[in-house]
Design a protein around this motif. Structure first.
Motif, mmCIF file in Angstrom:
data_model
loop_
_atom_site.group_PDB
_atom_site.id
_atom_site.type_symbol
_atom_site.label_atom_id
_atom_site.label_comp_id
_atom_site.label_asym_id
_atom_site.label_seq_id
_atom_site.Cartn_x
_atom_site.Cartn_y
_atom_site.Cartn_z
ATOM 1 N N THR A 55 9.464 3.568 -5.049
ATOM 2 C CA THR A 55 8.507 3.709 -6.089
ATOM 3 C C THR A 55 8.665 2.125 -6.565
ATOM 4 O O THR A 55 7.691 1.589 -7.091
ATOM 5 C CB THR A 55 8.875 4.491 -7.041
ATOM 6 O OG1 THR A 55 8.554 5.797 -6.412
ATOM 7 C CG2 THR A 55 8.023 4.315 -8.434
ATOM 8 N N SER A 58 7.374 -0.743 -4.528
ATOM 9 C CA SER A 58 5.879 -0.885 -4.355
ATOM 10 C C SER A 58 5.032 -1.222 -5.831
ATOM 11 O O SER A 58 4.247 -2.296 -5.653
ATOM 12 C CB SER A 58 5.122 0.622 -4.175
ATOM 13 O OG SER A 58 5.512 1.438 -5.325
ATOM 14 N N LEU A 120 6.074 0.294 5.055
ATOM 15 C CA LEU A 120 5.933 -0.389 3.527
ATOM 16 C C LEU A 120 6.736 -1.747 3.418
ATOM 17 O O LEU A 120 5.975 -2.645 2.815
ATOM 18 C CB LEU A 120 6.688 0.502 2.533
ATOM 19 C CG LEU A 120 6.849 0.099 1.265
ATOM 20 C CD1 LEU A 120 5.464 0.040 0.513
ATOM 21 C CD2 LEU A 120 7.442 1.204 0.183
ATOM 22 N N VAL A 124 5.259 -5.342 2.190
ATOM 23 C CA VAL A 124 5.700 -6.200 1.204
ATOM 24 C C VAL A 124 6.034 -7.339 1.578
ATOM 25 O O VAL A 124 5.753 -8.387 1.094
ATOM 26 C CB VAL A 124 6.975 -5.445 0.536
ATOM 27 C CG1 VAL A 124 7.559 -6.438 -0.513
ATOM 28 C CG2 VAL A 124 6.649 -4.119 -0.200
ATOM 29 N N LYS A 149 -3.224 -3.824 -2.250
ATOM 30 C CA LYS A 149 -2.808 -2.715 -3.189
ATOM 31 C C LYS A 149 -3.019 -1.151 -2.491
ATOM 32 O O LYS A 149 -1.992 -0.376 -2.488
ATOM 33 C CB LYS A 149 -3.740 -2.480 -4.618
ATOM 34 C CG LYS A 149 -3.092 -1.703 -5.510
ATOM 35 C CD LYS A 149 -3.730 -1.787 -6.917
ATOM 36 C CE LYS A 149 -3.254 -0.901 -7.703
ATOM 37 N NZ LYS A 149 -3.985 -0.868 -8.930
ATOM 38 N N VAL A 152 -0.246 -0.719 0.290
ATOM 39 C CA VAL A 152 0.965 -0.510 -0.324
ATOM 40 C C VAL A 152 1.142 0.848 -0.896
ATOM 41 O O VAL A 152 1.952 1.513 -0.550
ATOM 42 C CB VAL A 152 1.477 -1.601 -1.364
ATOM 43 C CG1 VAL A 152 2.574 -1.281 -2.257
ATOM 44 C CG2 VAL A 152 1.655 -2.973 -0.641
ATOM 45 N N THR A 153 0.003 1.247 -1.297
ATOM 46 C CA THR A 153 -0.151 2.517 -2.061
ATOM 47 C C THR A 153 0.035 3.432 -0.963
ATOM 48 O O THR A 153 0.714 4.687 -1.124
ATOM 49 C CB THR A 153 -1.198 2.685 -3.057
ATOM 50 O OG1 THR A 153 -1.335 1.687 -3.929
ATOM 51 C CG2 THR A 153 -1.458 4.085 -3.565
ATOM 52 N N THR A 156 3.454 3.954 0.600
ATOM 53 C CA THR A 156 4.468 4.334 -0.378
ATOM 54 C C THR A 156 4.249 5.890 -0.420
ATOM 55 O O THR A 156 5.385 6.560 -0.398
ATOM 56 C CB THR A 156 4.132 4.008 -1.829
ATOM 57 O OG1 THR A 156 4.418 2.513 -1.878
ATOM 58 C CG2 THR A 156 5.171 4.509 -2.817
#
Length: 367
Positions: A55, A58, A120, A124, A149, A152-153, A156
């Motif tokens: 969390t 991200s 993930l 990043v 975004k 990544v979301t 995650t």
């Protein structure tokens, strides 16, 4: 990207690969170490920690400005503490102490967590590289795009799902895991029985061939009468075999809730107290798992009027169901039960059940 952060990212990806390899082989001494270890609490704690760190990672990745030091700190904590703890916990869940099925489930979930974490970390890394290139080219950093975004979301969320599944399995424990599987197999057997109940043999004949010989006028009436008689006999045979199959399967289906309610619910860790009970739990699962497939095969053969094959699969079903009930006829840890202890309800029920199964099996033994 700074060389320092790049090195940490590469280290994380490399470690994930090494850990996934380690999970495929039970290390020497793991079984002995597991005896005194609290593997499941450690598995829960490390999975929760992974979810928390993911969390943070991200949020840092999609929030401007991209802070190399903060991202590096989270990754180092993952590398040095969270991931080693997660792998250690999963390796302590040995087949000998937790059953092969539970061991395999835990390894699968942890491997999935690692795979999704790797995805993930790669996202990043891409964002970090883009930010550095922008600063080098223009001297300033743009915001994160919607596609970045979303990537990544999504990554995650997949790590979260894997962590939540691992935590759920660890919290329920071996018996909870077994009970959930047995409930699934129970539902499959129930569905098969309901399908047979709803099946009407009289609807199998659509009349397509009723007048196949009448077009040329050669003996159509006589042939038609013979066909009608044959159809009636076949339908009567199907009805009789349907009836005997259902009589046989109903007590088989009853074994599942009886075992769940009397041997799995509120059992705690009792079945794990001795290696013999662990093996018993393992055998119980194997037998109960085999039944739905055999029932499906028996039903399929019945629909095709292949009574001999149907009976063969029903006999396999009987063998597995009988072994399952006999395995847990005595309570867990029954070797420690005193002679003057109250009679066990399931033990008495199992004797009656075995007699019923013997009786309803007579019809299938004729085939």
């Amino acid at each position: 990207m700074s060389k320092q952060l790049s090195a940490v990212l590469d280290t994380t990806l490399s470690l994930i690969g090494q850990f996934q390899t380690a999970l495929t082989t039970l290390p020497t001494g793991a079984a002995e170490a597991a005896k005194d270890a609290e593997a499941l609490p450690l598995l829960t704690a490390s999975s929760s920690a992974l979810k928390g760190h993911v969390t943070k990672l991200s949020l840092l990745a999609i929030t401007s400005p991209f802070t190399h030091s903060a991202v590096g700190t989270v990754l180092r904590e993952l590398n040095e503490s969270v991931l080693p703890s997660l792998v250690t916990a999963s390796l302590l869940v040995t087949p000998a102490q937790y059953t092969k099925a539970f061991h395999s489930e835990v390894l699968l979930l942890v491997k999935t967590s690692m795979t999704e974490l790797s995805a993930l970390v790669r996202e990043v890394k891409l964002i970090g590289e883009k930010k550095d290139q922008e600063k080098e080219d223009t001297g300033k950093e743009s915001g994160v795009t919607k596609s970045e975004k979303d990537a990544v979301t999504l990554a995650t969320g997949r790590v979260w799902d894997a962590c939540d599944a691992t935590i759920d399995v660890a919290n329920k424990g071996v018996v909870g895991f077994v009970m959930r599987r047995v409930e699934q197999w129970r539902d499959l057997v129930r569905d098969a029985v309901e399908e047979i109940e709803d099946w009407d043999p009289e609807e199998e004949d659509d009349g397509f061939f009723d007048d196949v010989l009448s077009d040329d006028g050669k003996g159509g009436d006589d042939k038609g009468e013979d066909d009608d008689e044959d159809d009636e006999e076949e339908t009567a045979a199907l009805q009789e075999h349907k009836k005997s199959t259902l009589r046989f399967l109903k007590p088989i289906a009853q074994a599942y809730p009886a075992i769940i309610n009397n041997r799995l619910k509120n059992a705690g860790n009792e079945p794990l107290a001795s290696s013999s009970d662990v093996k018993k739990l393992e055998s119980l699962m194997l037998n109960l798992q085999a039944i739905p497939d055999d029932v499906d095969e028996a039903a399929g053969a019945l629909y095709e009027a292949n009574f001999e094959t149907s009976a063969q699969y029903l006999r396999k079903t009987r063998k597995c169901a009988t072994q399952a009930v006999e395995l847990v006829a005595s309570p867990w840890g029954s070797a420690d039960v005193k002679d003057d202890a109250p009679a066990d309800k399931f033990a008495a029920w199992s004797k009656t059940w075995l007699k019923v199964v013997d009786e309803v099996s007579k019809s299938i033994e004729k085939n």
